[in-house]
Each structure stands twice: as structure tokens, then as C-alpha cells.
Design an enzyme around this catalytic site. Structure first.
Site, mmCIF file in Angstrom:
data_model
loop_
_atom_site.group_PDB
_atom_site.id
_atom_site.type_symbol
_atom_site.label_atom_id
_atom_site.label_comp_id
_atom_site.label_asym_id
_atom_site.label_seq_id
_atom_site.Cartn_x
_atom_site.Cartn_y
_atom_site.Cartn_z
ATOM 1 N N ARG A 18 0.819 -1.216 0.000
ATOM 2 C CA ARG A 18 0.000 0.000 0.000
ATOM 3 C C ARG A 18 0.852 1.265 0.000
ATOM 4 N NH1 ARG A 18 -3.313 -0.442 5.062
ATOM 5 N NH2 ARG A 18 -1.378 -1.436 5.697
ATOM 6 N N ASN A 36 -6.128 -2.732 2.240
ATOM 7 C CA ASN A 36 -6.159 -4.171 2.453
ATOM 8 C C ASN A 36 -7.605 -4.597 2.582
ATOM 9 O OD1 ASN A 36 -3.371 -4.477 2.511
ATOM 10 N ND2 ASN A 36 -3.240 -4.368 4.731
#
Length: 94
Positions: A18, A36
Site C-alpha cells: 500500500r 487491504n
């Protein structure tokens, strides 16, 4: 402007996917978000000029230096006019 939603499967959580996605998006000029998911995948939305979005979709197939990408699902969506790029929290498991 175009928009793509990707869902990335593999070893992609806990490996800076990320954060690397956010910095790569900033470098390419793509807007959107990444998060996520409870099932172990990572979901991202990329929006902006076609070349920036396509570069981020291509990046998703490789991911961060520590990630292992097994599969990337890509869906075309209508742009919403997003600006900036953020890491969103993982959705709650219900």
C-alpha cells in the site's frame, strides 16, 4: 480521464504494497486509493490520465519489492473526479 479498480491476490499484505502504491501513484500523477481487504487481497482504484492509470495497473502486477503477486483483477469504472491518493482502512469484517 479513466478509472480502473484492481484487486491484487498473493503475498501482498504486510509487505509495503500500500505505501509503495501510494508513492508510485504520486510519481505517475494517478489519483485514487488503496486498502487491504479482510480476505488477504489488496484493492485499489486508480483514476486520471490514461497513461498514469495504465502505468499503475501495470505496477500492480509486480507490486512492492517484497510482495509476491499471483493475480490481478482489473475492472473499468466511470471516473469520479478523485484528487490525491490515500491509503484507506481495511473494511470491517461482518
Amino acid at each position: 480521464m479513466i478509472r480502473r479498480r484492481v484487486v491484487v491476490s498473493g503475498d501482498v499484505q504486510g509487505v509495503y504494497f500500500r505505501d509503495t502504491c501510494r508513492t508510485t501513484a504520486a510519481d505517475t500523477g494517478a489519483a485514487g486509493w488503496v486498502r487491504n481487504r479482510p480476505d488477504g487481497t489488496v484493492e485499489a482504484v486508480f483514476e486520471g490520465p490514461p497513461e498514469a492509470v495504465e502505468r499503475m495497473v501495470a505496477w500492480s502486477h509486480e507490486g512492492s519489492r517484497l510482495s509476491i503477486v499471483d493475480r490481478v483483477e482489473v475492472v473499468e469504472e466511470e471516473p469520479e473526479g478523485l484528487t490525491g491518493f490515500e491509503i484507506r482502512p481495511t473494511p470491517w469484517r461482518g
